[in-house]
Design a protein around this motif. Structure first.
Motif, mmCIF file in Angstrom:
data_model
loop_
_atom_site.group_PDB
_atom_site.id
_atom_site.type_symbol
_atom_site.label_atom_id
_atom_site.label_comp_id
_atom_site.label_asym_id
_atom_site.label_seq_id
_atom_site.Cartn_x
_atom_site.Cartn_y
_atom_site.Cartn_z
ATOM 1 N N LEU A 185 1.185 -10.312 -7.077
ATOM 2 C CA LEU A 185 1.160 -9.699 -8.402
ATOM 3 C C LEU A 185 1.898 -8.372 -8.325
ATOM 4 N N ASP A 186 2.829 -8.127 -9.264
ATOM 5 C CA ASP A 186 3.613 -6.884 -9.190
ATOM 6 C C ASP A 186 2.775 -5.681 -9.587
ATOM 7 N N SER A 187 3.390 -4.493 -9.467
ATOM 8 C CA SER A 187 2.648 -3.246 -9.676
ATOM 9 C C SER A 187 2.202 -3.061 -11.118
ATOM 10 N N THR A 188 2.859 -3.741 -12.055
ATOM 11 C CA THR A 188 2.471 -3.603 -13.464
ATOM 12 C C THR A 188 1.277 -4.479 -13.816
ATOM 13 N N GLY A 189 0.960 -5.460 -12.968
ATOM 14 C CA GLY A 189 -0.129 -6.374 -13.258
ATOM 15 C C GLY A 189 0.199 -7.399 -14.315
ATOM 16 N N THR A 190 1.479 -7.570 -14.610
ATOM 17 C CA THR A 190 1.869 -8.498 -15.667
ATOM 18 C C THR A 190 2.721 -9.661 -15.164
ATOM 19 N N VAL A 191 3.276 -9.570 -13.974
ATOM 20 C CA VAL A 191 4.152 -10.604 -13.433
ATOM 21 C C VAL A 191 3.715 -10.933 -12.022
ATOM 22 N N GLY A 192 3.611 -12.230 -11.704
ATOM 23 C CA GLY A 192 3.209 -12.615 -10.360
ATOM 24 C C GLY A 192 3.423 -14.085 -10.113
ATOM 25 N N SER A 193 2.955 -14.545 -8.946
ATOM 26 C CA SER A 193 3.074 -15.958 -8.576
ATOM 27 C C SER A 193 1.889 -16.341 -7.711
ATOM 28 N N ALA A 194 1.599 -17.623 -7.663
ATOM 29 C CA ALA A 194 0.497 -18.138 -6.852
ATOM 30 C C ALA A 194 0.878 -19.511 -6.318
ATOM 31 N N VAL A 204 -9.411 -24.884 -0.235
ATOM 32 C CA VAL A 204 -10.243 -23.892 -0.920
ATOM 33 C C VAL A 204 -9.443 -22.603 -1.106
ATOM 34 N N ALA A 205 -9.444 -22.069 -2.331
ATOM 35 C CA ALA A 205 -8.639 -20.891 -2.645
ATOM 36 C C ALA A 205 -9.067 -19.682 -1.821
ATOM 37 N N GLU A 206 -8.078 -19.022 -1.277
ATOM 38 C CA GLU A 206 -8.352 -17.860 -0.432
ATOM 39 C C GLU A 206 -8.458 -16.566 -1.226
ATOM 40 N N GLN A 207 -7.722 -16.462 -2.349
ATOM 41 C CA GLN A 207 -7.761 -15.208 -3.123
ATOM 42 C C GLN A 207 -7.434 -15.474 -4.586
ATOM 43 N N MET A 208 -7.832 -14.543 -5.423
ATOM 44 C CA MET A 208 -7.516 -14.614 -6.847
ATOM 45 C C MET A 208 -7.435 -13.199 -7.403
ATOM 46 N N ASP A 209 -6.445 -12.986 -8.296
ATOM 47 C CA ASP A 209 -6.267 -11.704 -8.971
ATOM 48 C C ASP A 209 -6.313 -11.909 -10.484
ATOM 49 N N VAL A 210 -7.027 -11.038 -11.163
ATOM 50 C CA VAL A 210 -7.131 -11.077 -12.617
ATOM 51 C C VAL A 210 -6.894 -9.661 -13.140
ATOM 52 N N THR A 211 -6.035 -9.532 -14.142
ATOM 53 C CA THR A 211 -5.835 -8.231 -14.782
ATOM 54 C C THR A 211 -6.167 -8.352 -16.265
ATOM 55 N N GLY A 212 -6.643 -7.275 -16.831
ATOM 56 C CA GLY A 212 -6.997 -7.289 -18.249
ATOM 57 C C GLY A 212 -7.119 -5.888 -18.797
ATOM 58 N N ASP A 213 -7.548 -5.787 -20.060
ATOM 59 C CA ASP A 213 -7.772 -4.478 -20.668
ATOM 60 C C ASP A 213 -9.213 -4.373 -21.146
#
Length: 568
Positions: A408-417, A424-433
């Motif tokens: 996930l990039d520094s803006t929290g708006t663009v990424g890939s997975a 079994v999933a090793e990690q997850m990132d969620v961004t919001g307001d």
């Protein structure tokens, strides 16, 4: 005034007769048009000819006229002038060869229609004479209402009102020039050009102006203007930038009709910038500006704040210290019957969860546990169940990425997975307001969210962080008293009441950064219109002098009789 005029018209037998006459006329026109024939299936009207054209609904048109004081002022006072300025044009059909039976039948209908039009023309002239009487009633009602308003305004305030009117054409011209200058947030040269245009005019009013360079926060900068005086300090807030960068095709102001225009930033917020400037000019013309203590901050990055945010808003926060009142000239809810005395804050959050990667057949075993995606899902669901019922509190997960590898990039708006359905999933990132109405609501929401995150599913971890953002502006007693003063100024001017916008309709804005320093704050008193941030952004130009007068009278009254309450 509008209510008085409408009431007078509704009680007027002449006006009622006019409405009935126009309704009959419209019915006859529709009946006639339905009888017209054309070989290609159209209604037979030759649009290239100069034929009689009437409003699609005369009744609605008259009602709209009665509700629009701008039109009332322009309406002629006599039936003779009305008829002269609205002649019924007649043309003779161009002679041509007959095209056979269809053409003959069409000519028969034309002759019948011509007779009807002749009769209707006479009716129309009679109706126009009645309109003269209605216009006289309107003029009398308008004069009475204006006289009543004048009695509620002091002689100085009447001077201010006249000054606004005298400069309105100039204000409209400047608004057009500013809208036609692109000042997208990242167009630093354009933002500076808007600032320079306003700066020279503030200098002429006696302000000491300076440009705050924005290189420290990666933006163009801000315009700050100061006018020291003996009165209570007023902080006036605007911004120079828009959401439309030079690559956007929406670049210029276009007139829709004589009272509305479409253009980039016309209401958000170049119209508000003009209202601020010309309210001060009217006060100067009335001899009142010299005794006023005013500081203005035009931010250059309201639409996309620079980083770090503390540096980007330092000039505004510094200017707010010692201020008794702060006024923001955003368009708010775009309704001139409302103003903003509370805004929800807006900040971002980032949730990161981890799990134990393993073959999916072993998920939920003591050795493997639930995995990162289930842990994030548990947290988000708990946010919803525990907090979603709280009024004015919202929390939106905007981006969610989970799997074996996540970026996930520094803006929290663009990424890939990436991952596999049998791993079994090793990690997850969620961004919001997160949006809250008060500092207390913000603290409670953050504490609740952290507590939820702290309870983990087997063999998982989770952490949440909260970033920079706009603070909330609560609806304080001071803000309500300021709104009451603005409402009274509007009533005394004859423009009706003003009420508070529901906070759910008021987004974050720069005025929120001064909420902790200024005891009385109001925003959303800029130019009204609709569809800001879109290619349909439209401003109500006829409201420009109305809103300028409201702001000027409010500032004069704050300075003349400072509010007794300074606390919250």
């Amino acid at each position: 005034m509008i209510g008085t005029l409408s009431a007078v018209l509704r009680r007027s037998p002449q006006f009622s007769a006019v409405l009935r006459g126009f309704a009959t006329l419209r019915t006859e026109m529709i009946r006639s048009s339905r009888n017209r024939l054309n070989s290609d299936g159209t209604d037979g009207t030759d649009r290239s000819k100069n034929q009689l054209l009437l409003p699609c609904d005369a009744t609605d048109s008259m009602r709209q006229y009665a509700a629009n004081p701008r039109l009332v002022r322009q309406f002629p006072s006599s039936s003779a002038s009305f008829i002269q300025s609205n002649p019924i044009r007649r043309t003779r059909p161009t002679p041509r060869a007959s095209l056979g039976p269809i053409d003959d039948r069409r000519d028969g209908h034309r002759r019948a229609l011509g007779n009807r039009l002749s009769n209707m023309a006479n009716s129309f002239l009679t109706g126009a004479r009645l309109i003269g009487g209605a216009a006289a009633l309107l003029g009398a009602a308008s004069s009475v209402t204006l006289a009543q308003s004048a009695r509620r305004l002091s002689s100085t305030e009447q001077h201010v009102v006249r000054a606004v009117d005298s400069h309105n054409a100039e204000a409209l011209g400047l608004l057009e020039r500013l809208v036609n200058i692109n000042s997208g947030t990242m167009n630093f040269a354009g933002v500076r050009r808007i600032g320079d245009s306003l700066r020279v005019r503030l200098d002429a009013l006696g302000f000491k102006t300076r440009w705050v360079d924005g290189s420290a926060f990666h933006r163009a900068g801000h315009l700050v203007a100061e006018h020291p005086g003996p009165g209570p300090k007023l902080l006036l807030i605007g911004h120079l930038d828009t959401v439309f960068e030079p690559t956007n095709p929406f670049q210029h102001l276009t007139m829709i009709n004589d009272s509305t225009a479409r253009g980039p930033g016309i209401i958000d917020m170049k119209g508000g910038d003009i209202i601020l400037l010309y309210a001060l000019r009217a006060l100067r013309d009335a001899g009142q500006l010299d005794r006023m203590n005013v500081t203005i901050v035009y931010d250059g990055d309201e639409e996309e704040p620079g980083a770090p945010l503390a540096a980007a808003r330092k000039a505004l926060v510094d200017a707010s210290r010692g201020a008794a009142v702060a006024l923001g000239f955003e368009d708010g809810a775009a309704d001139p019957k409302t103003a903003v005395i509370s805004r929800r804050g807006d900040l971002d959050w980032h949730l990161h969860t981890t799990g134990h990667p393993a073959h999916s057949s072993q998920i939920f075993t003591p050795e493997v546990g639930a995995g990162a995606v289930y842990e994030a899902s548990r947290i988000l669901n708990s946010f919803y169940t525990q907090l979603s019922g709280e009024r004015y509190l919202t929390f939106n997960p905007g981006v969610a990425l989970g799997g074996t590898q996540v970026s996930l990039d520094s803006t929290g708006t663009v990424g890939s997975a990436s991952g596999k359905d049998n791993v079994v999933a090793e990690q997850m990132d969620v961004t919001g307001d997160l949006r809250t109405l008060s500092p207390e609501q913000l603290s409670h929401a953050e504490a609740t969210m952290r507590a939820i995150v702290g309870k983990h599913l087997p063999n998982t971890t989770a952490a949440i962080s909260f970033g920079e953002g706009y603070p909330p502006m609560a609806p304080t007693d001071g803000n309500r008293k300021l709104l009451a003063m603005y409402d009274q100024a509007s009533r005394d001017l004859g423009y009706g009441s003003v009420v508070a916008v529901d906070p759910s309709r008021a987004g974050a804005a720069d005025v929120s950064f001064v909420a902790s320093n200024v005891p009385m704050i109001m925003d959303g008193i800029g130019l009204s219109g609709h569809d800001d941030h879109s290619a349909q952004e439209t401003g109500d130009l006829w409201m420009l002098p109305v809103l300028t007068k409201r702001a000027a009278i409010l500032m004069y009254r704050i300075t003349s009789a400072p509010p007794s309450t300074r606390g919250r």
